[in-house]
Design an enzyme around this catalytic site. Structure first.
Site, PDB file in Angstrom:
ATOM      1  N   ASP A  68      97.637  30.169 -50.816  1.00 48.96           N
ATOM      2  CA  ASP A  68      96.260  29.948 -50.375  1.00 48.96           C
ATOM      3  C   ASP A  68      95.947  30.988 -49.310  1.00 48.96           C
ATOM      4  OD1 ASP A  68      93.727  28.644 -49.952  1.00 48.96           O
ATOM      5  OD2 ASP A  68      94.562  27.664 -48.199  1.00 48.96           O
ATOM      6  N   SER A  69      94.668  31.112 -48.981  1.00 47.53           N
ATOM      7  CA  SER A  69      94.269  32.002 -47.894  1.00 47.53           C
ATOM      8  C   SER A  69      94.839  31.541 -46.561  1.00 47.53           C
ATOM      9  CB  SER A  69      92.743  32.066 -47.795  1.00 47.53           C
ATOM     10  OG  SER A  69      92.221  30.785 -47.464  1.00 47.53           O
ATOM     11  N   TYR A 111      89.081  33.693 -46.904  1.00 49.71           N
ATOM     12  CA  TYR A 111      88.724  34.573 -48.009  1.00 49.71           C
ATOM     13  C   TYR A 111      87.239  34.480 -48.343  1.00 49.71           C
ATOM     14  CZ  TYR A 111      93.625  35.436 -49.474  1.00 49.71           C
ATOM     15  OH  TYR A 111      94.934  35.829 -49.552  1.00 49.71           O
ATOM     16  N   GLY A 112      86.577  33.409 -47.927  1.00 49.01           N
ATOM     17  CA  GLY A 112      85.218  33.137 -48.357  1.00 49.01           C
ATOM     18  C   GLY A 112      84.200  34.186 -47.977  1.00 49.01           C
ATOM     19  N   CYS A 114      93.607  27.821 -53.993  1.00 47.48           N
ATOM     20  CA  CYS A 114      92.473  28.316 -53.209  1.00 47.48           C
ATOM     21  C   CYS A 114      91.300  28.496 -54.155  1.00 47.48           C
ATOM     22  CB  CYS A 114      92.838  29.648 -52.550  1.00 47.48           C
ATOM     23  SG  CYS A 114      91.486  30.478 -51.685  1.00 47.48           S
ATOM     24  N   ASN A 115      90.196  27.826 -53.915  1.00 46.77           N
ATOM     25  CA  ASN A 115      89.039  27.939 -54.794  1.00 46.77           C
ATOM     26  C   ASN A 115      88.455  29.340 -54.790  1.00 46.77           C
ATOM     27  OD1 ASN A 115      89.083  24.868 -53.880  1.00 46.77           O
ATOM     28  ND2 ASN A 115      88.005  24.992 -55.831  1.00 46.77           N
ATOM     29  N   THR A 116      88.406  29.967 -53.611  1.00 48.27           N
ATOM     30  CA  THR A 116      87.833  31.305 -53.535  1.00 48.27           C
ATOM     31  C   THR A 116      88.703  32.311 -54.270  1.00 48.27           C
ATOM     32  OG1 THR A 116      86.801  30.780 -51.410  1.00 48.27           O
ATOM     33  CG2 THR A 116      87.032  33.102 -51.967  1.00 48.27           C
ATOM     34  N   GLU A 119      92.057  26.410 -39.629  1.00 50.04           N
ATOM     35  CA  GLU A 119      93.126  27.354 -39.294  1.00 50.04           C
ATOM     36  C   GLU A 119      93.429  27.346 -37.798  1.00 50.04           C
ATOM     37  OE1 GLU A 119      95.027  29.604 -41.326  1.00 50.04           O
ATOM     38  OE2 GLU A 119      94.307  28.205 -42.853  1.00 50.04           O
ATOM     39  N   CYS A 143      86.885  23.399 -51.422  1.00 50.42           N
ATOM     40  CA  CYS A 143      87.795  24.321 -50.734  1.00 50.42           C
ATOM     41  C   CYS A 143      89.017  23.505 -50.343  1.00 50.42           C
ATOM     42  CB  CYS A 143      87.122  24.918 -49.500  1.00 50.42           C
ATOM     43  SG  CYS A 143      88.244  25.859 -48.429  1.00 50.42           S
ATOM     44  N   THR A 144      90.208  24.042 -50.561  1.00 45.70           N
ATOM     45  CA  THR A 144      91.412  23.248 -50.303  1.00 45.70           C
ATOM     46  C   THR A 144      91.639  22.971 -48.822  1.00 45.70           C
ATOM     47  OG1 THR A 144      92.773  25.263 -50.375  1.00 45.70           O
ATOM     48  CG2 THR A 144      92.565  23.981 -52.422  1.00 45.70           C
ATOM     49  N   HIS A 145      90.953  23.680 -47.948  1.00 49.62           N
ATOM     50  CA  HIS A 145      91.034  23.351 -46.521  1.00 49.62           C
ATOM     51  C   HIS A 145      90.307  22.045 -46.194  1.00 49.62           C
ATOM     52  CE1 HIS A 145      92.295  27.551 -46.025  1.00 49.62           C
ATOM     53  NE2 HIS A 145      92.619  27.273 -44.775  1.00 49.62           N
TER      54      HIS A 145
END
Length: 282
Positions: free
Chosen positions: A11-12, A43-44, A74-76, A152, A184-186
């Site tokens: 993931d980012s 990454y978005g 990561c969706n992005t 983050e 978004c996985t976050h």
């Protein structure tokens, strides 16, 4: 490849841990590798070319460490690079899709809101998904700049994160959304705070378990599932400094983590190559 090789997940940043947790829950015998590219999160707001280069670099690293499958958690990165990765590598590659379809099926008000990064919402993959479902419900698109950075930074409950979430939630709730898709996985890491702001009657969906089931199905098809009579292990890397990330990652994972620093080596002439990789343990 053998059933004893690990599954690689990236993931980012830290958001992919929400997917990794579901994979671990469903596949307790599997060894798991996880890369958090936190030095380059989010990454978005990055270009497609940049995200593609990061995805290739991480995929190469995971394959060098024996990954029998790669999960783009990561969706992005899915929207920007999953198709490119599929053309380059022959291992099973499992990527994200926002849970819009189950949301449309389960909404009572007929209004669904998708919270995601701008890059995800603007992607061709998401547009195709939306085109298949938008006649079945009103689907509100809510970009959420800044939320990944709050996660983050380790701020899952603070005033700044709360205010930012309220800014994004109030407009879609006012329009009648009774189902939220965390695209978004976050964002699942913020579910307790989201639930506090929405109240108990709003359904909150993410794709973590669906991805885990897809991993199990794909590995079963190629007879690469690990034997059940073993306990899987995890290894973690971050492109940010591990001393800064270690405590928060361990808290999110729910136990001690073996975290190392993933850095890119310098090539001749001082240029940085995404394919020349080195590993620095803590």
């Amino acid at each position: 490849m053998t059933p004893y090789h690990p599954i690689g997940v990236f993931d980012s940043g830290l958001g992919g841990l929400t997917v990794l947790r579901e994979i671990r829950r469903l596949l307790p015998s599997e060894d798991l590798l996880y890369v958090a590219d936190s030095a380059h999160a989010p990454y978005g707001d990055k270009s497609v070319a940049f995200i593609e280069s990061r995805a290739i670099a991480i995929a190469e690293f995971l394959l060098e460490h024996g990954a029998k499958a790669i999960v783009v958690a990561c969706n992005t990165a899915t929207s920007a690079a999953a198709q490119l990765l599929r053309t380059r590598y022959s291992v099973p590659l499992i990527a994200m899709e926002p849970a819009v379809k189950p949301a449309v099926e389960r909404t009572r008000s007929g209004v669904v809101a998708v919270l995601a990064t701008r890059q995800t919402l603007a992607s061709h993959n998401f547009s195709r998904l939306l085109g298949r479902l938008e006649t079945q419900a009103e689907i509100l698109l809510q970009p959420c700049p800044g939320l990944v950075e709050r996660v983050e930074a380790g701020d899952l409950t603070g005033a700044a994160t709360r205010d930012l979430l309220r800014t994004y939630l109030e407009p879609v709730l006012a329009r009648g959304a009774d189902t939220l898709v965390l695209g978004c996985t976050h964002y699942p890491l913020l579910t307790p705070l989201i639930r506090e702001l929405t109240g108990p009657d709003v359904l909150i969906l993410d794709s973590g378990m669906a991805v885990a089931r897809q991993v199990r199905r794909r590995l079963s098809e190629v007879e690469l599932l690990a034997p059940e009579a073993r306990a899987g292990r995890e290894r973690f890397w971050t492109s940010a400094h591990p001393a800064r990330m270690h405590a928060f990652m361990a808290r999110l994972w729910g136990g001690e983590v073996e975290l190392a620093h993933w850095v890119e080596s310098e090539t001749e002439g001082g240029r940085r190559s995404p394919f020349a990789l080195a590993l620095e343990p803590i």
